[in-house]
Design a protein around this motif. Structure first.
Motif, short mmCIF file in Angstrom:
data_model
loop_
_atom_site.label_atom_id
_atom_site.label_comp_id
_atom_site.label_asym_id
_atom_site.label_seq_id
_atom_site.Cartn_x
_atom_site.Cartn_y
_atom_site.Cartn_z
N VAL A 152 36.73 52.84 107.64
CA VAL A 152 37.94 52.10 108.20
C VAL A 152 38.55 51.24 106.83
N ASP B 63 39.39 54.56 117.64
CA ASP B 63 40.21 53.48 118.05
C ASP B 63 40.37 52.56 116.70
N GLU B 64 39.36 52.55 115.80
CA GLU B 64 39.30 51.69 114.75
C GLU B 64 39.89 52.69 113.28
#
Length: 525
Positions: free
Chosen positions: A147, A503-504
């Motif tokens: 991320v 999701d991230e």
């Protein structure tokens, strides 16, 4: 890549991080080993003791997700010991002071505690890289699939510029692409913010240029990335997905969510075989393989090469361009091409980097772009003299721990990757009997200390669970991974990406954190 593959053997020092090079890029791995035989020093940083670790002068078995802290610490040592290229920094870079200030706190001792390695090994690695006359960095998805992947690459760029290794033969910063022609696909505009040649869709001049070339009204808004398009389909914002040569039911994070999303959209898949994704499709277009069509591939070091048809495509399979042309004509956009070379001639007119390339010029060998004119030899090394933007931009980056590692319920770090025997999502390799005898399915590598604590023996059936779900697999007890780290190859549909997080995303390039997932492991009876 800033440099050509053939230059790696000329480097005095090579820093490999986030790349299992000899298994995932064997040709480049062979170049690295040639360099070692010629006297090059090798630094390897990876959560696993990959084969090249045994050849390394320094092996840093870092905890997944801690590369920023490691790179900052190496720069800390380089600056403390005066190994930086002061003239290069002063003349052709900017914002160096902010980086120098940021890395002050990243002493080897400070970063060693984050990374789980020895501080003296960080010093040794920094001295090898910073003290070499010419040093190169090779990295792959072990760096980018986080991320904070974009920022992690920025910290590698800081190392390259601080030591003046940009624009040097045998130096540079060199990402190793994950599949053949990934570079070519990006060059052709298969990115959500670019037209071909990295011309921004938000640039009015670029929009006008392509509207004129293609005779159509074009959007000036960025599209979705793959990791945005699939959730958008789940929410109903994307009604149709056209997937070509990709198998997100295996390669994308959180497989259950991917399946739900694909089932909500009208799905078209263009591929060689009926993949796990194609099985969900409303329409499947059978595509020809590389040896069944003409065209070009652009490899990792930007070399544009001919691909020549050797055999006829089976059944109803067609070359990708033929499928596209027929589809364009059927939906009302008039298109007429007789062969792949005609398409390449169009590419030359709209893509400045390709302007000087012709089929005749690459008949007997590839040429690396940029190649702006037909008398230009190509550009094997980028940024000679100074960075292409005028001044190289340093970026100060702080290390931040992944939110995946914040749960007591899932205390272990799972990382994923590839193995030598299987290719990507096994679309092609699982049709080879010999390969499937050697590598028939996924498994989890577990450190002996962790295995002993959980009563797991080599070969036991175990359950691996994350916040997204669980898989059942076979344990391979090995000290190739650290005590609180497990590794699962991602090639199989029922494997690692059932567990990973969709999701991230990286806020800049929207890539998911596939290399860091919080998990727990249990022995099954």
């Amino acid at each position: 890549m800033t440099n050509s593959i053939t230059e790696f053997k000329d480097a005095e020092a090579i820093f490999i991080t986030g790349s299992n090079t000899t298994e995932n890029h064997p040709v480049i791995g062979a170049q690295v080993r040639q360099a070692i035989r010629k006297g090059a020093k090798l630094i390897v940083a990876d959560p696993r003791e990959i084969p090249l670790a045994k050849d390394a002068d320094v092996f840093l078995k870092i905890k997944p997700g801690t590369s920023v802290a490691l790179h900052n610490a190496m720069l800390n040592v380089i600056l403390e010991e005066g190994l930086e290229d002061k003239e290069y920094i002063a003349n052709v870079t900017e914002d160096f002071e902010a980086v120098a200030e940021t890395v002050k706190k990243y002493t080897p001792e400070y970063s060693a505690a984050i990374c789980g390695v020895d501080a003296e090994d960080i010093r040794k690695a920094a001295r090898i890289y910073g003290g070499a006359g010419v040093a190169t960095i090779l990295y792959c998805m072990g760096i980018t699939q986080h991320v904070n992947g974009t920022e992690t690459v920025m910290t590698l760029n800081n190392l390259v510029m601080a030591t003046g290794n940009l624009g040097k033969k045998g130096g540079g910063l060199n990402p190793l692409r994950g599949q053949n022609n990934v570079q070519g696909a990006c060059d052709m505009g298969a990115l959500n913010v670019f037209f071909p040649g990295y011309q921004l869709v938000t640039n009015p001049d670029a929009v006008a240029k392509f509207e004129k070339a293609w005779g159509a009204k074009l959007s000036d808004q960025p599209g979705y990335t793959m990791t945005q398009a699939i959730p958008a389909a789940h929410h109903g914002d994307v009604k149709m997905l056209y997937i070509m040569g990709e198998n997100p039911m295996v390669s994308d994070p959180d497989t259950a969510h991917v399946k739900e999303s694909l089932e909500k959209a009208f799905l078209v898949v263009q591929d060689l075989f009926l993949t796990e994704t194609a099985e969900l499709a409303d329409v499947v277009f059978p595509a020809a393989a590389f040896a069944e069509k003409d065209g070009t591939f652009t490899n990792s070091d930007r070399t544009v090469q001919r691909v020549r048809k050797a055999v006829e495509a089976p059944g109803e399979a067609k070359a990708d361009w033929e499928i596209f042309v027929e589809l364009m004509n059927r939906v009302g956009y008039e298109a007429s091409y007789n062969n792949a070379e005609e398409i390449f001639e169009e590419i030359r007119t709209v893509t400045p980097q390709y302007a000087g390339l012709t089929y005749a010029r690459i008949e007997k060998g590839g040429i690396p772009w940029p190649c702006p004119t037909e008398d230009h030899p190509g550009t094997p090394i980028l940024h000679i003299g100074k960075p292409a933007r005028g001044k190289g931009l340093f970026k100060a980056v702080e290390w931040v721990e992944s939110s995946e590692l914040s749960s007591e319920e899932y205390p272990l770090v799972m990382t994923t990757g590839r193995i030598l025997y299987q290719y990507h999502t096994t679309t092609m390799t699982d049709r080879t009997e010999g390969i499937n005898k050697v590598a028939p399915g996924h498994y989890v590598e577990i450190n002996p200390a962790l295995a002993a604590a959980k009563g797991i023996a080599d070969g036991d059936t175990v359950k691996v669970t994350s916040r997204r779900g669980s898989i059942t697999t076979q344990a391979r007890v090995s000290d190739i991974v650290g005590e609180n780290v497990v590794f699962i190859p991602f090639h199989w549909a029922s494997g690692a990406n059932v567990l990973t997080n969709a999701d991230e995303l990286d806020p800049l390039c929207k890539i998911p954190g596939l290399k860091v997932t919080g998990v727990k492991v249990e022995k099954l009876a």
